[in-house]
Every structure is written in structure tokens, then in C-alpha cells.
Design an enzyme around this catalytic site. Structure first.
Site, short mmCIF file in Angstrom:
data_model
loop_
_atom_site.label_atom_id
_atom_site.label_comp_id
_atom_site.label_asym_id
_atom_site.label_seq_id
_atom_site.Cartn_x
_atom_site.Cartn_y
_atom_site.Cartn_z
N ARG A 164 11.94 -5.17 5.19
CA ARG A 164 11.56 -3.68 4.80
C ARG A 164 12.47 -2.72 5.76
NH1 ARG A 164 5.72 -1.59 5.47
NH2 ARG A 164 5.99 -2.42 7.44
N ARG A 170 -10.20 0.66 7.99
CA ARG A 170 -9.73 -0.33 8.54
C ARG A 170 -10.83 -1.16 9.23
NH1 ARG A 170 -3.82 0.21 8.29
NH2 ARG A 170 -2.76 -1.38 9.15
N ARG A 227 -1.08 -8.83 13.26
CA ARG A 227 -1.78 -7.78 12.02
C ARG A 227 -2.24 -8.74 10.92
NH1 ARG A 227 3.82 -4.75 11.22
NH2 ARG A 227 2.97 -3.95 9.34
N LYS A 229 0.90 -1.28 -0.08
CA LYS A 229 -0.03 0.00 0.18
C LYS A 229 1.00 1.26 0.03
CE LYS A 229 -1.95 -1.02 4.06
NZ LYS A 229 -1.18 -2.18 4.31
N ARG A 257 10.78 -0.81 11.23
CA ARG A 257 9.91 -0.57 12.23
C ARG A 257 9.68 -1.05 13.62
NH1 ARG A 257 4.94 0.62 8.35
NH2 ARG A 257 3.83 -0.81 9.92
P1 AP5 Z 1 4.85 -1.70 1.87
O1 AP5 Z 1 4.67 -0.73 0.76
O2 AP5 Z 1 5.58 -0.92 3.23
O3 AP5 Z 1 3.61 -2.24 2.46
P2 AP5 Z 1 2.19 -1.80 3.38
O4 AP5 Z 1 1.10 -2.67 2.76
O5 AP5 Z 1 2.12 -0.17 3.15
O6 AP5 Z 1 2.78 -2.48 4.72
P3 AP5 Z 1 2.39 -1.90 6.19
O7 AP5 Z 1 3.17 -2.88 7.05
O8 AP5 Z 1 2.93 -0.43 6.20
O9 AP5 Z 1 1.00 -1.85 6.37
P4 AP5 Z 1 0.20 -2.05 7.66
O10 AP5 Z 1 -1.15 -1.85 7.17
O11 AP5 Z 1 0.31 -3.00 8.52
O12 AP5 Z 1 0.93 -0.59 8.32
P5 AP5 Z 1 0.34 0.78 8.96
O13 AP5 Z 1 1.46 1.58 8.73
O14 AP5 Z 1 -1.06 1.11 7.84
O15 AP5 Z 1 5.75 -2.78 1.60
C1 AP5 Z 1 6.30 -3.79 2.42
C2 AP5 Z 1 7.67 -4.37 1.81
O16 AP5 Z 1 7.66 -4.87 0.70
C3 AP5 Z 1 8.76 -2.95 1.52
O17 AP5 Z 1 9.92 -3.23 1.60
C4 AP5 Z 1 8.63 -2.97 0.00
O18 AP5 Z 1 9.89 -2.32 -0.59
C5 AP5 Z 1 8.34 -4.39 -0.43
N1 AP5 Z 1 7.51 -4.28 -1.65
C6 AP5 Z 1 6.29 -3.80 -1.81
N2 AP5 Z 1 5.80 -4.08 -3.01
C7 AP5 Z 1 6.36 -5.26 -3.30
C8 AP5 Z 1 6.50 -6.03 -4.41
N3 AP5 Z 1 5.35 -6.00 -5.30
N4 AP5 Z 1 7.21 -6.90 -4.72
C9 AP5 Z 1 8.15 -7.25 -3.68
N5 AP5 Z 1 8.41 -6.55 -2.53
C10 AP5 Z 1 7.36 -5.38 -2.37
O19 AP5 Z 1 -0.26 0.74 10.33
C11 AP5 Z 1 0.43 0.23 11.28
C12 AP5 Z 1 -0.21 0.29 12.52
O20 AP5 Z 1 -0.83 1.49 12.68
C13 AP5 Z 1 -1.35 -0.75 12.70
O21 AP5 Z 1 -1.07 -1.99 12.99
C14 AP5 Z 1 -2.35 -0.10 13.63
O22 AP5 Z 1 -1.98 -0.22 15.06
C15 AP5 Z 1 -2.18 1.43 13.27
N6 AP5 Z 1 -3.20 2.02 12.42
C16 AP5 Z 1 -2.72 2.36 11.22
N7 AP5 Z 1 -3.98 2.66 10.47
C17 AP5 Z 1 -4.91 2.40 11.43
C18 AP5 Z 1 -6.56 2.57 11.34
N8 AP5 Z 1 -7.09 3.33 10.06
N9 AP5 Z 1 -7.15 2.23 12.36
C19 AP5 Z 1 -6.65 1.87 13.42
N10 AP5 Z 1 -5.13 1.56 13.68
C20 AP5 Z 1 -4.56 2.07 12.51
MG MG Z 2 2.29 1.16 4.73
#
Ligand code: AP5
Ligand code: MG
Length: 215
Positions: A127, A88, A171, A13, A160
Site C-alpha cells: 500500500r 473496534r 494487528r 475499509k 505508513r
Molecule cells: P485499505 O483500503 O487501506 O485497507 P484498510 O482495511 O483500510 O486497512 P488499514 O491498514 O487502514 O486498517 P487498519 O484497521 O489496520 O488501520 P486503521 O488506520 O484503521 O487497503 C489496503 C491496501 O489494499 C491498499 O493498498 C489498497 O489499494 C489495496 N486494496 C484494497 N482493496 C483491494 C482489493 N479488493 N483487491 C486488491 N487490493 C486491494 O488503524 C490504524 C491504527 O490506529 C490501529 O492499529 C490502532 O492503533 C489505531 N486505531 C484506529 N482506530 C481505532 C479504534 N477505533 N480504536 C482503537 N485504536 C484505533
Molecule cells: Mg484504513
């Protein structure tokens, strides 16, 4: 263009949202990034959120809805935005509908990135994120030119706090239980495009742009 990027942790994402944001000139609105900023700044909300984030649980709906509502009324969101990691839960999706209704805006698309759980663990444990500009790399799939240094701004790359295998598994469970139902929620309005997120970063990008009618 007002679009949601939906998908499990590690589905790409953030990587894709940053690329589309630069290409279309609309902001990436990432609740994860906004919460991590609040943690870094040590705000009371950030301190409370950190424990939940490190455990892999979701932060309370009213907290994230509040920060998104404040963000979407900013002037740079006027031409559109990419919601990365929000909504979410069903209550968050309902709150988004209400917020957009109040602004006389409609969603244009929901991009649902589909990936296998095992790939997610490999992607997230490899990552590395820039402390300064937030650009993401992967030690194998998208390595920086110099180990632990950001190609874009020279900042330090870090892992992270919530990127440990046990937390990633939690997660993934939280995603299946609380977020995956949003696919059916948005399918009712015909907004969902499912994208095979197991392809390379560039191929995924192409398919997202096609789904958004921008290629
Ligand atoms: P990346 O692009 O970083 O993936 P991502 O989907 O953004 O993963 P996240 O870990 O950020 O998702 P998340 O939903 O768990 O975390 P968030 O920060 O939203 O890619 C990952 C890796 O893969 C990278 O190294 C990249 O280079 C590689 N990659 C990408 N595409 C690739 C491909 N096609 N092929 C190979 N490699 C690839 O949330 C974190 C925390 O915040 C949550 O757990 C929660 O506690 C809180 N939070 C955030 N939003 C909310 C909400 N709306 N409500 C409640 N709590 C929330
Ligand atoms: Mg992300």
C-alpha cells in the site's frame, strides 16, 4: 445512511469507504486517519497514540470514543456517515449506541469485509498512501500512473509507519481478539452484511452498494 465498515487491517475499509463517501455524498469517519492527523500535528494525544499504533495495539477506548463523538455531531454527518475502523471493541460499540441514541439516530448497516490473512500482508506491504489527500494505491493491485506520485493531487505517496510485516501480524491478532466479536454483536440486530473482500476493488464496491440498498 449510517454505516459501519468492519474488517481486518488491509481488508479494504478505507479504499471502499472513500469510494462510497464520494458516491453517496456522506463523510468517511476514519479513526485511523484522525489519529494519524493528531500524530502529524504533534498533539499530546497524538504523541501517546503513535507508540501504540506503531506497535499494532489499539489506542484507549475513551480517546477514540471522544474523537468520534466530537465528529458525529458536525453538520456534515447529519445526512449520514461511514464509520471506517470504529468501533473496534465492545465498549466502543456500546459507546456508539449511546451516542447515536442521544442524537436520535440508528445504525442502518454493518458491512463486514472478509479477507485471508496472507492477502492482508501482501495488500498492506504494497500500500502507498498520499500524504496530502489520503488516497490509497497499491504497487501491484492499484498502481499510480507515476511511481510514488498521487494521481489525484500530485502529492507524495508514502508507506505508513505501522505497515511492517511484524506489526501487521500483531494487528491481525488484535482484530481477531478484540474486533471480530463485534460481528456477532451486530448480528443480533440483523444489521450485518458479509462481503467477500477477496474480489477486485470494483466488485467489492458493487456488493457493498447492493448490501446498502444503493444499487
Ligand atoms: P485499505 O483500503 O487501506 O485497507 P484498510 O482495511 O483500510 O486497512 P488499514 O491498514 O487502514 O486498517 P487498519 O484497521 O489496520 O488501520 P486503521 O488506520 O484503521 O487497503 C489496503 C491496501 O489494499 C491498499 O493498498 C489498497 O489499494 C489495496 N486494496 C484494497 N482493496 C483491494 C482489493 N479488493 N483487491 C486488491 N487490493 C486491494 O488503524 C490504524 C491504527 O490506529 C490501529 O492499529 C490502532 O492503533 C489505531 N486505531 C484506529 N482506530 C481505532 C479504534 N477505533 N480504536 C482503537 N485504536 C484505533
Ligand atoms: Mg484504513
Amino acid at each position: 445512511m449510517k454505516v459501519i465498515f468492519l474488517g481486518p487491517p488491509g481488508s479494504g475499509k478505507g479504499t471502499q469507504a472513500k469510494m462510497v463517501s464520494e458516491r453517496l455524498g456522506i463523510p468517511q469517519v476514519s479513526t485511523g486517519d484522525m489519529l494519524r492527523s493528531a500524530v502529524r500535528e504533534g498533539t499530546p494525544m497524538g504523541l501517546k497514540a503513535k507508540a501504540l499504533m506503531d506497535s499494532g495495539a489499539l489506542v484507549a477506548d475513551e480517546v477514540v470514543v471522544g474523537i468520534v463523538q466530537e465528529r458525529l455531531v458536525k453538520v456534515d454527518c447529519e445526512p449520514g456517515f461511514i464509520l471506517d475502523g470504529f468501533p473496534r471493541t465492545v465498549p466502543q460499540a456500546d459507546a456508539l449506541q449511546a451516542c447515536l441514541g442521544g442524537l436520535n439516530k440508528n445504525l442502518d448497516a454493518v458491512i463486514s469485509l472478509e479477507v485471508d490473512s496472507d492477502a492482508v500482508v501482501e495488500r498492506i506491504t504494497g500500500r502507498r498512501t498520499c500524504r496530502d489527500c489520503g488516497k490509497m494505491f497499491h504497487v501491484r493491485f492499484d498502481p499510480p500512473a507515476q511511481e510514488d506520485i498521487c494521481d489525484v493531487c500530485g502529492g507524495e505517496l508514502y508507506l505508513r509507519d505501522d505497515d511492517q510485516e511484524a506489526t501487521i501480524r500483531k494487528r491481525l491478532m488484535v482484530y481477531a481478539e478484540q474486533t471480530a466479536p463485534l460481528i456477532a454483536y451486530y448480528q443480533q440486530s440483523g444489521l450485518v452484511s458479509a462481503i467477500d473482500g477477496m474480489q477486485g476493488i470494483a466488485q467489492v464496491q458493487d456488493q457493498i452498494l447492493v448490501a446498502m440498498g444503493r444499487k
